[in-house]
Scaffold this motif. Sequence first.
Motif, PDB file in Angstrom:
ATOM      1  N   MET A  28      37.035  39.216  42.895  1.00 59.77           N
ATOM      2  CA  MET A  28      36.974  38.269  44.018  1.00 59.77           C
ATOM      3  C   MET A  28      36.864  39.037  45.334  1.00 59.77           C
ATOM      4  O   MET A  28      37.188  40.220  45.395  1.00 59.77           O
ATOM      5  N   SER A  29      36.455  38.329  46.380  1.00 60.32           N
ATOM      6  CA  SER A  29      36.242  38.997  47.663  1.00 60.32           C
ATOM      7  C   SER A  29      37.507  39.615  48.242  1.00 60.32           C
ATOM      8  O   SER A  29      37.444  40.603  48.964  1.00 60.32           O
ATOM      9  N   LYS A  30      38.665  39.058  47.921  1.00 61.03           N
ATOM     10  CA  LYS A  30      39.941  39.593  48.428  1.00 61.03           C
ATOM     11  C   LYS A  30      40.558  40.625  47.475  1.00 61.03           C
ATOM     12  O   LYS A  30      41.625  41.158  47.738  1.00 61.03           O
ATOM     13  N   ASP A  31      39.859  40.900  46.381  1.00 58.98           N
ATOM     14  CA  ASP A  31      40.345  41.863  45.377  1.00 58.98           C
ATOM     15  C   ASP A  31      39.146  42.290  44.535  1.00 58.98           C
ATOM     16  O   ASP A  31      38.835  41.681  43.524  1.00 58.98           O
ATOM     17  N   THR A  32      38.445  43.330  45.002  1.00 62.64           N
ATOM     18  CA  THR A  32      37.161  43.702  44.417  1.00 62.64           C
ATOM     19  C   THR A  32      37.149  45.143  43.919  1.00 62.64           C
ATOM     20  O   THR A  32      37.294  46.071  44.712  1.00 62.64           O
ATOM     21  N   TRP A  33      36.975  45.299  42.614  1.00 60.10           N
ATOM     22  CA  TRP A  33      36.832  46.618  42.011  1.00 60.10           C
ATOM     23  C   TRP A  33      35.452  46.718  41.375  1.00 60.10           C
ATOM     24  O   TRP A  33      34.887  45.714  40.923  1.00 60.10           O
ATOM     25  N   LEU A  34      34.938  47.944  41.337  1.00 56.56           N
ATOM     26  CA  LEU A  34      33.658  48.234  40.687  1.00 56.56           C
ATOM     27  C   LEU A  34      33.787  49.482  39.828  1.00 56.56           C
ATOM     28  O   LEU A  34      34.616  50.352  40.100  1.00 56.56           O
ATOM     29  N   ILE A  35      32.931  49.575  38.827  1.00 55.11           N
ATOM     30  CA  ILE A  35      32.784  50.803  38.048  1.00 55.11           C
ATOM     31  C   ILE A  35      31.426  51.383  38.410  1.00 55.11           C
ATOM     32  O   ILE A  35      30.414  50.687  38.364  1.00 55.11           O
ATOM     33  N   ILE A  36      31.429  52.645  38.810  1.00 50.71           N
ATOM     34  CA  ILE A  36      30.177  53.358  39.074  1.00 50.71           C
ATOM     35  C   ILE A  36      30.302  54.725  38.425  1.00 50.71           C
ATOM     36  O   ILE A  36      31.214  55.487  38.759  1.00 50.71           O
ATOM     37  N   HIS A  37      29.404  55.012  37.502  1.00 49.43           N
ATOM     38  CA  HIS A  37      29.436  56.269  36.740  1.00 49.43           C
ATOM     39  C   HIS A  37      30.813  56.517  36.131  1.00 49.43           C
ATOM     40  O   HIS A  37      31.370  57.611  36.260  1.00 49.43           O
TER      41      HIS A  37
END
Length: 128
Positions: A28-37
Motif C-alpha cells: 500500500m502507499s503508506k507501507d510499500t516494499w519492493l524486491i529488486i535483484h
Amino acid sequence: QENNQDTDENTDSGVKYYTREEVQAHNMSKDTWLIIHDKVYDITSFMEEHPGGEEVLLEQAGADATESFEDVGHSTDAREMLQQYYIGELHMASLRLTARTSLYANWKYWNGFLMLNLSYVRRKTCLK
C-alpha cells in the motif's frame, strides 16, 4: 539465556531475510516494499518523490519489481539512491521457489512454442 531460533534463521551477520509472503503484505502507499535483484527495499518514504509518479511504484508494491526497474533503465544515481531504502534480502526458500516457477513457466512457453511450430511444419508438409 534464551535461544531465539527465529532470529538465527532470519538474520545472517546483520542481514535480515524476508519471505516473498512477508514482502507481499507491504503493498500500500503508506507501507510499500519492493524486491529488486533479490534485495528487499522499503520505499514508503520515497513514494511521493519518485519522478515517474507514485502509481508506477504502487503497481509493483509487495512484489518483485526487478524487470520493471531494469526496463526503465534507471541511472547510476537512481541505483545508488535505492540503497538507502534497503532493508534486507529475499529468503533463500523464496529464491528456490522462484527459480522452480521460472523454469516451469519457461518450459511451458517453449513447449507450447515448439508444438505450435511442429504442427505448422506438418501442415505445410502435408499440403505439398
